[in-house]
Design an enzyme around this catalytic site. Structure first.
Site, mmCIF file in Angstrom:
data_model
loop_
_atom_site.group_PDB
_atom_site.id
_atom_site.type_symbol
_atom_site.label_atom_id
_atom_site.label_comp_id
_atom_site.label_asym_id
_atom_site.label_seq_id
_atom_site.Cartn_x
_atom_site.Cartn_y
_atom_site.Cartn_z
ATOM 1 N N ASP A 243 0.784 -1.261 -0.096
ATOM 2 C CA ASP A 243 0.099 -0.098 -0.093
ATOM 3 C C ASP A 243 0.921 1.289 0.054
ATOM 4 O OD1 ASP A 243 -2.509 1.447 0.011
ATOM 5 O OD2 ASP A 243 -3.065 0.051 1.654
ATOM 6 N N ASP B 157 -9.787 3.763 -3.373
ATOM 7 C CA ASP B 157 -10.584 2.443 -2.953
ATOM 8 C C ASP B 157 -12.266 2.370 -3.380
ATOM 9 O OD1 ASP B 157 -8.370 2.108 -1.427
ATOM 10 O OD2 ASP B 157 -9.354 2.261 0.250
HETATM 11 C C1 GLA Z 1 -5.963 1.426 1.540
HETATM 12 C C2 GLA Z 1 -6.063 0.415 0.386
HETATM 13 C C3 GLA Z 1 -7.229 -0.394 0.702
HETATM 14 C C4 GLA Z 1 -7.089 -1.246 1.967
HETATM 15 C C5 GLA Z 1 -6.729 -0.145 3.135
HETATM 16 C C6 GLA Z 1 -6.082 -0.866 4.505
HETATM 17 O O1 GLA Z 1 -7.159 2.290 1.542
HETATM 18 O O2 GLA Z 1 -6.358 0.891 -0.830
HETATM 19 O O3 GLA Z 1 -7.452 -1.541 -0.142
HETATM 20 O O4 GLA Z 1 -5.800 -2.073 1.873
HETATM 21 O O5 GLA Z 1 -5.633 0.821 2.768
HETATM 22 O O6 GLA Z 1 -6.240 0.263 5.383
#
Ligand code: GLA
Length: 390
Positions: free
Chosen positions: A155, A210
């Site tokens: 990430d 997301d």
């Molecule tokens: C980010 C990623 C998500 C998830 C969250 C976890 O937002 O894009 O897919 O992994 O972190 O905190």
């Protein structure tokens, strides 16, 4: 050698090298078709523990989902202790993963599945509840390898402000040096357009922010992802984020469209719902072998949007064996609409006859079709066909 033969050799050589480059950019041999599995984040967030992950592995097998291709069990954020130990090592959270991550990976492997984990190219992960791997890439990659990790989602939170293009390859090198072949799923949200450089760095790269469990978020992500279609290839895939099918925020037809769009876009098929309590409808979507076969097709070419009139769209792409996949999408919320496509729109020679298979109805039409096709599509729905020119 005659001139013509020599020319043929050169053409052949160029074609072979081009296809080799296309197949093996990162060169770890993983992800030759888009990855399939499950991830904890979309449904459970930080509310995870070892019992849940074990039960999920059991459910993936007993539901038949493992059998149709879902192989990875991936834990997302929040699996580790708040701090590293005094040697700088990461450990599974003492309260929620008391048996340790190695024991969990062993359990997942004993089910014939593969095991994935998560970290961030920053000092802490996105939840802030555990350390990230920035500055500890080599050490963490070695730890992951020693636990038997098969997949890393990496990430982009709590960074030092340096460019993704610089930070993400550090983990590529660390994984390479770890002693284990680990699938590398990059999650920098499309910030530096990783589709354009990711093939040499990872096996897949998020193209978007997301996903949320709504029709508009799902379409928002797949539209952005569509802009990068030409960069997808065996070994390196565009990732519009994980599936929401089964989480309850969309209707059956909307989830069918979500799954269909992901499948034709050669997106990773990472289930994001609770498979321990999977409802029948969600199961029937996720386990549709014909749709999965489109996603896993050996040609590995991402379909894209070829026509749009207002809310009505035609998406199409090539499949192995000269077949074409065609998806007709009605994004609107008012009334069933007719959508027409011509053979030229989807890359079939104008006078060819083609057979038509509806992969949701599991039905092949009796008559072959020529020139064009017009189909009714309900609101917030799609129809998905495989055409075989004859
Ligand atoms: C980010 C990623 C998500 C998830 C969250 C976890 O937002 O894009 O897919 O992994 O972190 O905190």
């Amino acid at each position: 050698m005659e001139k013509k033969q020599a020319l043929q050799c050169v053409v052949l050589f160029v074609c072979i090298s081009a296809s080799w480059i296309r197949v093996e950019s990162l060169g770890n041999g993983l992800g030759l078709t888009p990855q399939m599995g499950w991830n904890s984040w979309n449904h459970f967030g930080c509310n995870i523990n070892e019992k849940l992950i074990r039960q999920t592995a059991d459910a993936l097998v007993s539901s038949g989902l493992a059998n149709v291709g879902y192989k990875y069990i991936n834990i997302d954020d929040c699996w580790a202790n708040y701090n590293r130990d005094k040697w700088g090592n990461l450990h599974g959270n003492d309260a929620t993963f008391p048996s340790g991550i190695k024991a969990l990976a062993d359990y997942v492997h004993s089910k014939g599945l593969k095991f994935g984990i998560y970290s961030s190219a920053g000092t802490r992960t996105c939840s802030g509840r555990m350390p990230g791997s920035l500055g500890y890439e080599k050490q963490d990659a070695k730890t992951f390898a020693s636990w038997g990790v098969d997949y890393l989602k990496y990430d982009n939170c709590n960074t030092d402000g340096s460019a993704e293009k610089q930070r993400f390859p550090v983990m590529t090198q660390a994984l390479r040096a770890s002693g284990r072949n680990i699938f590398y799923s990059m999650c920098e949200w499309g910030y530096q357009e990783p589709a354009k450089w990711g093939a040499e760095v990872g096996n897949s790269w998020r193209t978007t922010t997301d996903i949320k469990d709504t029709w508009s978020s799902m379409l928002f992500n797949i539209d952005i992802n569509d802009g990068y279609a030409k960069y997808a290839r065996p070994g390196g895939w565009n990732d519009p984020d994980m599936l929401e099918v089964g989480n309850g925020g969309m209707s059956y037809n909307e989830y069918v469209a979500h799954f269909s769009l992901w499948a034709i876009s050669k997106a990773p098929l990472i289930i994001g719902c609770d498979v321990i309590n999977l409802n029948k409808e969600a199961h029937s979507i996720l386990a549709n072998k014909e749709v999965i076969a489109i996603n896993q097709d050996s040609l590995g070419v991402q379909a894209n949007k070829v026509k749009k009139y207002g809310d009505l769209e035609v998406w199409a792409g090539p499949l192995s064996g000269g077949r074409k996949v065609v998806l007709l999408l009605n994004r609107g919320n008012q009334g069933t609409k007719l959508i027409t496509f011509n053979w030229a729109d989807v890359g079939i020679p104008p006078n060819s006859a083609a057979t038509l298979r509806d992969v949701w109805l599991h039905y092949t039409y009796k008559k072959t079709i020529r020139h064009k096709l017009t189909v009714k599509v309900a609101p917030h729905s799609c129809r998905l066909f495989v055409l075989q020119p004859v």
